[in-house]
Design a protein around this motif. Sequence first.
Motif, PDB file in Angstrom:
ATOM      1  N   LEU A 196       0.807  -1.222   0.000  1.00 36.11           N
ATOM      2  CA  LEU A 196       0.000   0.000   0.000  1.00 36.11           C
ATOM      3  C   LEU A 196       0.841   1.273   0.000  1.00 36.11           C
ATOM      4  CD1 LEU A 196      -2.902  -0.955   2.445  1.00 36.11           C
ATOM      5  CD2 LEU A 196      -3.005  -0.731  -0.047  1.00 36.11           C
ATOM      6  N   PHE A 197       2.157   1.152   0.210  1.00 37.87           N
ATOM      7  CA  PHE A 197       3.004   2.351   0.218  1.00 37.87           C
ATOM      8  C   PHE A 197       2.927   3.135  -1.097  1.00 37.87           C
ATOM      9  CE2 PHE A 197       4.994   0.557   3.999  1.00 37.87           C
ATOM     10  CZ  PHE A 197       5.322   1.693   4.719  1.00 37.87           C
ATOM     11  N   PRO A 198       2.981   2.466  -2.267  1.00 40.55           N
ATOM     12  CA  PRO A 198       2.889   3.252  -3.509  1.00 40.55           C
ATOM     13  C   PRO A 198       1.488   3.814  -3.762  1.00 40.55           C
ATOM     14  CG  PRO A 198       3.843   1.059  -3.897  1.00 40.55           C
ATOM     15  CD  PRO A 198       3.250   1.046  -2.534  1.00 40.55           C
ATOM     16  N   VAL A 199       0.482   3.306  -3.074  1.00 45.30           N
ATOM     17  CA  VAL A 199      -0.899   3.755  -3.283  1.00 45.30           C
ATOM     18  C   VAL A 199      -1.199   4.998  -2.455  1.00 45.30           C
ATOM     19  CG1 VAL A 199      -3.336   3.105  -3.132  1.00 45.30           C
ATOM     20  CG2 VAL A 199      -1.601   1.381  -3.776  1.00 45.30           C
ATOM     21  N   PHE A 200      -0.808   4.964  -1.186  1.00 43.96           N
ATOM     22  CA  PHE A 200      -1.030   6.095  -0.284  1.00 43.96           C
ATOM     23  C   PHE A 200       0.337   6.707   0.027  1.00 43.96           C
ATOM     24  CE2 PHE A 200      -4.336   2.935   0.506  1.00 43.96           C
ATOM     25  CZ  PHE A 200      -5.478   3.691   0.287  1.00 43.96           C
ATOM     26  N   THR A 201       0.645   7.827  -0.616  1.00 42.98           N
ATOM     27  CA  THR A 201       2.015   8.351  -0.589  1.00 42.98           C
ATOM     28  C   THR A 201       2.216   9.551   0.333  1.00 42.98           C
ATOM     29  OG1 THR A 201       1.516   9.727  -2.517  1.00 42.98           O
ATOM     30  CG2 THR A 201       2.452   7.549  -2.930  1.00 42.98           C
TER      31      THR A 201
END
Length: 399
Positions: free
Chosen positions: A101-106
């Motif tokens: 989820l790191f690249p989704v919620f930056t």
Amino acid sequence: MSHRIPRPAGAALSPAERRRSLVAVIASVTAIGMTIGLVMPVLALNLEARGTPSFWVGMMAAMPPIAILVCGPFLPAVVRRLGALASLYVGTGIGLVALLLFPVFTSLPSWFALRFVMGVGIALGWVVSEIWINAVATDRNRGLVIGIYGATLSAGLGTGPLVIGLVGTEGALPFLVGGGLLAISMLPLLLATGVAPPLRDPHPARLLPSLRQAPTAMTAALVNGATFSTQFALLPVYGLRSGMSAQDAGTLLTALMVGNIGLQLALGPLVDRWGPHRLLMLCGTVTALGSVAVPFVMHSEALVWAVLFVWGGLTGGVYTIGLTLLGRRFGRAELAGASTAFVMIFEIGSLVAPPLAGAAMDLWDPHGMLLLVGLPGLALAGLAALRARRMKRGTEPRL
């Protein structure tokens, strides 16, 4: 038609089953170590590229220890409900979802939340794997097994940063690769079906009672957390302030890590032969002496590598020996709570020592940092000597 008879609950494992169980969990932990070694610098470098203040970069690195300290008291209850194997799957799964989820919620707040959640998942896997290893190992080979565990985990942590050269630090790719490594870490656990240790009735994690019951082991965890985190956080800075180039300063950690990997394999069997207290005296003393020697060898490549190899290996060996002591001191039902307390105390040292070492470095530039490595090592050596003397006199039980 033949039917496989299920293993009775609590039945002893055969030697072959013990080996299969240990190979499964150690292989899994190695892949998890690679993920941690990849994710930590990727996050730091991403935040640095955004122009994030150093304080927040440091706070991001502190999220996993904070997660362990916050959630640690509840981990034995999770292990009791799920069992060892399912707990590892769940912990790894939580870490995997958070990582992807790191690249989704930056946004920065999102990354802090995800790093905390990932820390919870990794903490569950870390604690359960160490409970598992101590529960399956025997007193005859416990030091050897834990030495192999320490060496492979260190190898995983050391390999993780090398992956950055292949995948870079920008975009979604490093996070996807990290997620792939976590997914791979679950594959060896398929070998453990039917041979995972039963851990369904663990005691809760209680810091002070565990410290009273196993003061040497818990002190070893605190000292190792303090020294290891200080070395990794500030040794490159020490090299820079001592006049080294940035590239040469970075290799100091490589020397430290190589020693950590190599000497664990030697220290593990020695714990079984010499006993943990004698080895803790050695490791604590070398930790202190290494702090004294480092300033005198910084400008000799051969000498600094030799000193850091031994210094890193014996400083890291404190954790191996402490974990071995833990397995000897606590029964299977107590291991979950004791192991959780052990990891929590390690993380307390990891949180407290680097800021103090940084302050000491500013007061006595650059050598103040070495005090926060040498003095705890000296204190540990003194405690181990005292405990060994009391056991020899018969005033304390042999552990």
